[in-house]
Design a protein around this motif. Structure first.
Motif, short mmCIF file in Angstrom:
data_model
loop_
_atom_site.label_atom_id
_atom_site.label_comp_id
_atom_site.label_asym_id
_atom_site.label_seq_id
_atom_site.Cartn_x
_atom_site.Cartn_y
_atom_site.Cartn_z
N ALA A 1 0.82 -1.21 0.00
CA ALA A 1 0.00 0.00 0.00
C ALA A 1 0.86 1.26 0.00
O ALA A 1 0.48 2.28 -0.57
N ALA A 2 2.03 1.18 0.63
CA ALA A 2 2.90 2.36 0.71
C ALA A 2 3.44 2.76 -0.67
O ALA A 2 3.92 3.89 -0.84
N ASP A 3 3.37 1.84 -1.64
CA ASP A 3 3.84 2.13 -3.00
C ASP A 3 2.69 2.40 -3.97
O ASP A 3 2.93 2.69 -5.15
N PHE A 4 1.45 2.29 -3.49
CA PHE A 4 0.29 2.28 -4.38
C PHE A 4 -0.32 3.67 -4.53
O PHE A 4 -0.57 4.37 -3.55
N VAL A 5 -0.54 4.07 -5.77
CA VAL A 5 -1.27 5.31 -6.07
C VAL A 5 -2.64 4.90 -6.61
O VAL A 5 -2.73 4.24 -7.65
N GLU B 1 8.15 9.28 -8.17
CA GLU B 1 8.46 8.67 -6.87
C GLU B 1 8.49 7.15 -6.90
O GLU B 1 8.82 6.52 -5.89
N GLY B 2 8.13 6.54 -8.03
CA GLY B 2 8.08 5.10 -8.09
C GLY B 2 6.75 4.57 -7.56
O GLY B 2 5.88 5.33 -7.15
N GLU C 1 -5.66 0.33 1.04
CA GLU C 1 -4.95 1.53 1.47
C GLU C 1 -4.03 1.98 0.35
O GLU C 1 -3.70 1.21 -0.56
N ALA C 2 -3.60 3.24 0.39
CA ALA C 2 -2.73 3.77 -0.66
C ALA C 2 -1.95 4.96 -0.12
O ALA C 2 -2.37 5.62 0.82
N ARG C 3 -0.82 5.23 -0.76
CA ARG C 3 -0.05 6.41 -0.34
C ARG C 3 -0.66 7.69 -0.89
O ARG C 3 -0.48 8.78 -0.36
N LEU C 4 -1.42 7.55 -1.99
CA LEU C 4 -2.08 8.70 -2.61
C LEU C 4 -3.36 8.23 -3.27
O LEU C 4 -3.38 7.21 -3.96
N ARG C 5 -4.45 8.98 -3.06
CA ARG C 5 -5.71 8.75 -3.77
C ARG C 5 -6.05 10.00 -4.56
O ARG C 5 -5.94 11.12 -4.05
N THR C 6 -6.45 9.81 -5.80
CA THR C 6 -6.72 10.97 -6.66
C THR C 6 -7.75 10.62 -7.72
O THR C 6 -7.92 9.45 -8.07
#
Length: 277
Positions: A176-180, A219-220, A201-206
């Motif tokens: 999840a820490a790598d997931f957008v 950022e990878g 979960e995700a590091r960014l949701r958009t």
């Protein structure tokens, strides 16, 4: 007095919240408050009772509301009549995601098939898109989820399978820490989470495809994208397909009212979106 003050008054009366009204009108909350204050100064009365967690109309505000609606509707009708006088036109609205997937090609088709038409396009939230369509402020609404209304026809005009992509071909685990996460909708989200439950979960949701791509390129990490979209050029880093989801699709819907009052608008819909018989 600026008529936009009355529009702001109507939005605050509808939402009973200055922050939500500001979001719907694409204004700052301070701008909304300033407009209401100027409106109260103009009428020399208080229009809202401001409690900590609640905003209520005063008796004066209740009296003003129908007049505000009447004036706003009259100006909308006048604007449309003037547009009709000057020639045919179409107003398109789209959510952020639908605009990035479909709106540009739609506008190109309109210009190709109807070169003399005037075209206006706006990016809106889903709630605002639905409201403006019902109010006939916009003619055609594009969204990644169908609008649920008995007054609206929603037709799927674009669909493509989704896949999980990474910018790191040596990636061993999906975290999840790598997931957008792009907001494709509830069905695609569940299809992805059935295979990768950790991606709830995700590091960014958009809701922006461009922002998601920019994030993983800089950022990878990994992101769920339409299969063909990931193959397009102008990317800083190559995207590697990790997983294809057979039950997850990116979709765009064309939404329009069942009762189309302008015959020319029906022609646009039929010409651009109806399959040839």
């Amino acid at each position: 007095m600026d008529i936009r003050f009355l529009s702001t008054f109507i939005e605050v009366a509808n939402t009973r919240h200055f922050g939500k009204a500001a979001e719907n009108l694409f204004l700052t909350q301070s701008a909304v408050s300033a407009r209401i204050k100027l409106l109260e100064e103009y009428f020399q009365t208080t229009l809202f009772i401001r409690h900590r967690n609640s905003i209520q109309l005063t008796p004066a505000g209740e009296k003003l509301l129908p007049f505000a609606h009447q004036l706003s509707d009259t100006l909308k009708d006048a604007k449309r009549e003037l547009q009709l006088e000057s020639g045919e036109y179409v107003v398109c609205g789209a959510t952020q995601l639908a605009s990035e997937l479909q709106l540009s090609s739609t506008l190109s088709k309109i210009h190709e098939f109807f070169p003399d038409w005037s075209v206006k396009a706006e990016i809106l939230t889903l709630d605002n898109l639905s409201r403006q369509l019902h109010e006939r402020v916009i003619d055609l609404a594009f969204s990644s989820e169908a609008l649920k209304s008995e007054e609206v026809i929603s037709e799927e005009v674009w669909r493509e399978p989704l896949g999980l992509f990474s910018v790191n071909d040596a990636q061993q685990s999906i975290d999840a820490a790598d997931f957008v996460a792009i907001e494709w909708g509830s069905k695609p989200r569940e299809a992805v989470c059935q295979v990768f439950p950790q991606l709830r979960e995700a590091r960014l949701r958009t809701n922006s495809l461009r922002l998601a791509l920019s994030s993983v390129e800089e950022e990878g990490g990994c992101v769920v994208l339409p299969l063909s979209y990931a193959q397009r050029g102008n990317k800083q880093r190559e995207l590697i397909l990790l997983q294809t989801f057979t039950e997850a699709y990116a979709c765009v819907y064309l939404n329009h009212l069942k009762t189309v009052k302008r015959p020319a608008l029906s022609t646009v819909i039929d010409q651009l979106f109806k399959p040839a018989s």
